[in-house]
Design an enzyme around this catalytic site. Structure first.
Site, mmCIF file in Angstrom:
data_model
loop_
_atom_site.group_PDB
_atom_site.id
_atom_site.type_symbol
_atom_site.label_atom_id
_atom_site.label_comp_id
_atom_site.label_asym_id
_atom_site.label_seq_id
_atom_site.Cartn_x
_atom_site.Cartn_y
_atom_site.Cartn_z
ATOM 1 N N ARG A 118 -0.160 14.676 12.968
ATOM 2 C CA ARG A 118 0.187 14.592 11.446
ATOM 3 C C ARG A 118 0.429 15.891 10.806
ATOM 4 O O ARG A 118 0.014 16.013 9.706
ATOM 5 C CB ARG A 118 -0.415 13.415 10.702
ATOM 6 C CG ARG A 118 -0.617 12.308 11.420
ATOM 7 C CD ARG A 118 -1.121 11.031 10.584
ATOM 8 N NE ARG A 118 -0.056 10.468 9.646
ATOM 9 C CZ ARG A 118 -0.211 9.258 9.289
ATOM 10 N NH1 ARG A 118 -1.296 8.746 9.181
ATOM 11 N NH2 ARG A 118 0.629 8.749 8.444
ATOM 12 N N CYS B 106 -5.377 12.909 12.500
ATOM 13 C CA CYS B 106 -6.027 11.626 12.085
ATOM 14 C C CYS B 106 -5.980 11.102 13.295
ATOM 15 O O CYS B 106 -5.525 11.455 14.245
ATOM 16 C CB CYS B 106 -5.501 11.052 10.900
ATOM 17 S SG CYS B 106 -3.636 10.299 11.251
ATOM 18 N N ARG C 163 -8.728 -0.334 4.078
ATOM 19 C CA ARG C 163 -7.877 0.833 3.454
ATOM 20 C C ARG C 163 -6.189 0.164 3.216
ATOM 21 O O ARG C 163 -5.543 0.658 2.423
ATOM 22 C CB ARG C 163 -7.423 1.918 4.422
ATOM 23 C CG ARG C 163 -8.645 3.010 4.632
ATOM 24 C CD ARG C 163 -8.139 4.090 5.599
ATOM 25 N NE ARG C 163 -6.450 4.337 5.236
ATOM 26 C CZ ARG C 163 -5.670 4.637 6.092
ATOM 27 N NH1 ARG C 163 -6.173 4.890 7.552
ATOM 28 N NH2 ARG C 163 -4.592 5.037 5.877
ATOM 29 N N ASP D 290 4.202 0.778 12.090
ATOM 30 C CA ASP D 290 2.901 -0.009 11.423
ATOM 31 C C ASP D 290 2.329 -1.311 11.903
ATOM 32 O O ASP D 290 1.854 -2.127 12.018
ATOM 33 C CB ASP D 290 2.875 0.014 9.959
ATOM 34 C CG ASP D 290 2.702 1.498 9.300
ATOM 35 O OD1 ASP D 290 2.554 2.249 10.087
ATOM 36 O OD2 ASP D 290 2.790 1.578 8.168
ATOM 37 N N ARG E 180 -5.842 10.175 3.909
ATOM 38 C CA ARG E 180 -4.726 11.144 4.370
ATOM 39 C C ARG E 180 -3.444 11.428 3.452
ATOM 40 O O ARG E 180 -3.083 12.608 3.515
ATOM 41 C CB ARG E 180 -4.563 10.805 5.949
ATOM 42 C CG ARG E 180 -3.930 12.270 6.539
ATOM 43 C CD ARG E 180 -2.748 11.907 7.462
ATOM 44 N NE ARG E 180 -2.080 12.886 7.819
ATOM 45 C CZ ARG E 180 -1.026 13.464 7.218
ATOM 46 N NH1 ARG E 180 -0.158 12.672 6.280
ATOM 47 N NH2 ARG E 180 -0.368 14.512 7.648
ATOM 48 N N LYS F 32 0.799 -1.155 0.022
ATOM 49 C CA LYS F 32 0.192 -0.018 -0.012
ATOM 50 C C LYS F 32 0.973 1.360 0.138
ATOM 51 O O LYS F 32 0.771 2.241 -0.702
ATOM 52 C CB LYS F 32 -0.907 0.152 1.211
ATOM 53 C CG LYS F 32 -1.585 1.155 1.429
ATOM 54 C CD LYS F 32 -2.375 1.439 2.870
ATOM 55 C CE LYS F 32 -1.783 1.922 3.878
ATOM 56 N NZ LYS F 32 -1.518 3.286 3.990
ATOM 57 N N ASN F 33 2.011 1.185 0.887
ATOM 58 C CA ASN F 33 2.666 2.566 1.156
ATOM 59 C C ASN F 33 3.625 2.765 -0.117
ATOM 60 O O ASN F 33 4.314 3.848 -0.240
ATOM 61 C CB ASN F 33 3.500 2.488 2.341
ATOM 62 C CG ASN F 33 2.596 2.854 3.677
ATOM 63 O OD1 ASN F 33 1.537 3.094 3.424
ATOM 64 N ND2 ASN F 33 3.136 2.524 4.773
HETATM 65 C C1 UD1 Z 1 4.388 7.070 6.121
HETATM 66 C C2 UD1 Z 1 3.349 5.748 6.120
HETATM 67 C C3 UD1 Z 1 2.787 5.236 7.354
HETATM 68 C C4 UD1 Z 1 3.896 5.028 8.209
HETATM 69 C C5 UD1 Z 1 4.833 6.262 8.286
HETATM 70 C C6 UD1 Z 1 5.897 6.002 9.132
HETATM 71 C C7 UD1 Z 1 2.376 6.021 3.632
HETATM 72 C C8 UD1 Z 1 1.156 6.247 2.948
HETATM 73 N N1 UD1 Z 1 2.098 6.061 5.058
HETATM 74 O O1 UD1 Z 1 3.385 7.969 6.820
HETATM 75 O O2 UD1 Z 1 1.987 4.094 6.979
HETATM 76 O O3 UD1 Z 1 3.292 4.890 9.642
HETATM 77 O O4 UD1 Z 1 5.276 6.676 7.138
HETATM 78 O O5 UD1 Z 1 6.868 4.828 8.769
HETATM 79 O O6 UD1 Z 1 3.387 5.701 3.257
HETATM 80 N N2 UD1 Z 1 6.303 14.679 10.555
HETATM 81 C C9 UD1 Z 1 6.328 15.859 11.044
HETATM 82 N N3 UD1 Z 1 6.213 16.954 10.143
HETATM 83 C C10 UD1 Z 1 6.079 16.448 8.796
HETATM 84 C C11 UD1 Z 1 6.067 15.044 8.408
HETATM 85 C C12 UD1 Z 1 5.939 14.121 9.447
HETATM 86 O O7 UD1 Z 1 6.401 16.166 12.293
HETATM 87 O O8 UD1 Z 1 5.978 17.656 7.949
HETATM 88 C C13 UD1 Z 1 6.330 13.552 11.851
HETATM 89 C C14 UD1 Z 1 4.798 12.691 11.886
HETATM 90 O O9 UD1 Z 1 3.957 13.642 12.596
HETATM 91 C C15 UD1 Z 1 5.195 11.651 12.468
HETATM 92 C C16 UD1 Z 1 6.705 11.449 11.927
HETATM 93 O O10 UD1 Z 1 7.116 12.492 11.510
HETATM 94 O O11 UD1 Z 1 5.291 11.632 13.893
HETATM 95 C C17 UD1 Z 1 6.615 10.426 10.735
HETATM 96 O O12 UD1 Z 1 5.893 10.579 9.687
HETATM 97 P P1 UD1 Z 1 6.245 10.294 8.132
HETATM 98 O O13 UD1 Z 1 7.296 9.507 8.129
HETATM 99 O O14 UD1 Z 1 6.107 11.639 7.347
HETATM 100 O O15 UD1 Z 1 4.785 9.415 7.989
HETATM 101 P P2 UD1 Z 1 4.026 9.473 6.781
HETATM 102 O O16 UD1 Z 1 4.561 9.756 5.350
HETATM 103 O O17 UD1 Z 1 2.723 10.239 7.033
#
Ligand code: UD1
Length: 432
Positions: free
Chosen positions: A136, A131, A413, A321, A107, A24-25
């Site tokens: 996030r 979320c 999902r 995850d 999201r 999925k990711n």
């Molecule tokens: C992706 C995955 C999700 C997985 C996560 C961490 C997808 C679709 N989803 O989510 O399944 O759990 O990686 O491996 O690929 N953060 C900030 N600022 C930002 C961006 C992130 O503070 O601009 C923080 C987030 O709140 C979180 C952490 O960084 O605490 C990790 O987030 P991130 O690696 O960005 O996860 P996603 O890309 O949302």
């Protein structure tokens, strides 16, 4: 409207083989990336737009993937989906707005931001709200795009973005290795001119898969799998045929199902090298875990034992995850385990529901203490997010009696028909 439920009669051993679907990711950013192929740049360079079509294989039927396809169509792409193959022709993808409704469906639709900006130079979408997992934020995405010359205004929850002049030359250091921010920077920088360096980039295998797709389309990207990615913009990208990597989280979920029922399972179509941190936790629980080229065999004939602290970390650390899945298995084990969640603020959503099933879990802040019990009991429970929902299914398989899991649209999902996969290996599970 009340969605479907899963009815699970626990206590059956999970035994047999499961074929793992595409990740999925990985599929979500790759579908977003199809937008970059055969675009306006190709036309201007006097090159025909015939190379705008990509054929993406190994796409699981997931509600998130369907949402991504709806976004592509809304932007002008021609999208067809047959079996596990999705074909996207983006020759006429001139749209620059993702509607509020589509943004809310998924999201991770924020990953379309970099792709749309790269394609048409403008993008308007609503700010993704918080979320189930916590606030996030997307500050790192926006900060990096600003460094790349993008003008961004935020007005009443709407993000209005306009690409700046090329060439793009930027050296960006992420303050944390965000998966989504790394993807958005890659997507925005792939087309154009100039060199973008991303330091402290996410190293998740799904990032390398996105890079693999983009490179097959003609992009110049190096350093994938390391924390420094270098992207040299190219004037055009063409469509290609690509196979999405296997879903390591789906594989870990079914490993959890085998473990909690003291069963044995062969997972086919996986990449064990992406899963060392997960495999080692299952080994520590007392399972036999045997990786082969594209298979993992797990044998859980002995009782599950507690493990030392499990800490979620960015890849190659233990994936956040998989944390709820492992929590469910450890809930029925000998001894006490500690889980530290370092990635998301609110990722113990499964704990209160698992308590209804007779577990002994205390979760506070980043830490959960899981005191293993001998027996779990079926109960009506509710999924509050995707992986928490999957964890409840795993717990239900190891419980006495019947569990009813509601809110399963969350599970859909990220899992293609979880009940079909599990019933094929002995589970008594059905959707009502
Ligand atoms: C992706 C995955 C999700 C997985 C996560 C961490 C997808 C679709 N989803 O989510 O399944 O759990 O990686 O491996 O690929 N953060 C900030 N600022 C930002 C961006 C992130 O503070 O601009 C923080 C987030 O709140 C979180 C952490 O960084 O605490 C990790 O987030 P991130 O690696 O960005 O996860 P996603 O890309 O949302």
């Amino acid at each position: 409207m009340e969605s479907s439920k899963l009815l699970i009669e626990g206590g059956r051993k999970i035994e047999g083989e499961i074929q793992i679907h595409g990740a999925k990711n990985s599929v979500l950013p790759i579908l977003a990336a199809t937008l970059l192929c055969g675009g306006a740049n190709s036309g201007k360079a006097g090159i025909s737009r015939t190379c705008a079509a990509s054929t993406v294989h190994n796409c699981a039927s997931l509600s998130d993937a369907f949402a991504a396809m709806r976004i592509l169509r809304s932007l002008g792409c021609d999208v067809t989906h047959e079996g596990s193959t999705v074909t996207v022709n983006s020759a006429n993808a001139e749209g620059d707005i993702v509607s509020d409704g589509l943004m809310h469906e998924m999201r991770s639709s924020i990953v379309f931001l970099g792709a749309i900006l790269g394609r048409v130079g403008r993008c308007r979408l609503s700010f993704p709200g918080g979320c189930e997992l916590g606030p996030r934020p997307i500050d790192l995405h926006l900060e990096a795009l600003r460094r790349l010359g993008v003008k961004i205004t935020e007005d009443h929850g709407i993000l209005d973005c306009t690409a700046g002049a090329r060439p793009l030359n930027a050296d960006i250091t992420l303050s944390l290795p965000s998966v989504g921010a790394t993807e958005n920077i890659m997507l925005y920088s792939a087309l154009g001119t100039g060199e973008t360096v991303i330091r402290n980039a996410a190293r998740e295998p799904e990032i390398s898969d996105l890079a693999g797709y983009l490179i097959k389309c003609g992009a110049e990207i190096s350093g994938q799998g390391t924390s420094t990615l270098v992207i040299n913009g190219v004037p055009e990208l063409h469509g290609c045929e690509y196979f999405v990597m296997p879903d390591r989280i789906e594989a870990a979920t079914y490993m959890g199902a085998a473990a909690i029922t003291n069963g044995e399972l062969m997972l086919r179509g996986v990449r064990p090298s992406d899963m060392y941190s997960c495999m080692s936790v299952f080994s520590e629980m007392g399972c036999g875990v045997y990786p082969y080229d594209d298979k993992i065999f797990i044998s859980a004939r002995k009782p599950i034992t507690a493990v030392r602290t499990v800490r979620t970390m960015p890849y190659p650390g233990f994936p956040t995850d998989c944390q709820p899945i492992v929590m469910a298995v450890l809930a029925k084990s000998r001894g006490t385990s500690v889980i530290v969640e370092n990635i998301f603020e609110n990722r113990f959503m499964a704990a209160p529901e698992l308590r209804r099933m007779g577990t002994n879990i205390k979760a506070e802040g980043k830490v959960a203490v899981v005191e293993g019990v001998n027996k779990l009991y079926g109960a009506p429970v509710r999924a509050y997010d995707l992986r928490a929902g999957a964890a409840l299914v795993v717990a239900a398989l190891g419980a006495e009696g019947q569990t009813q899991v509601s809110n399963i649209h969350y599970i859909d999902r990220g899992y293609e028909s979880i009940e079909t996969a599990l019933s094929s290996v002995g589970a008594d599970i059905r959707r009502i």
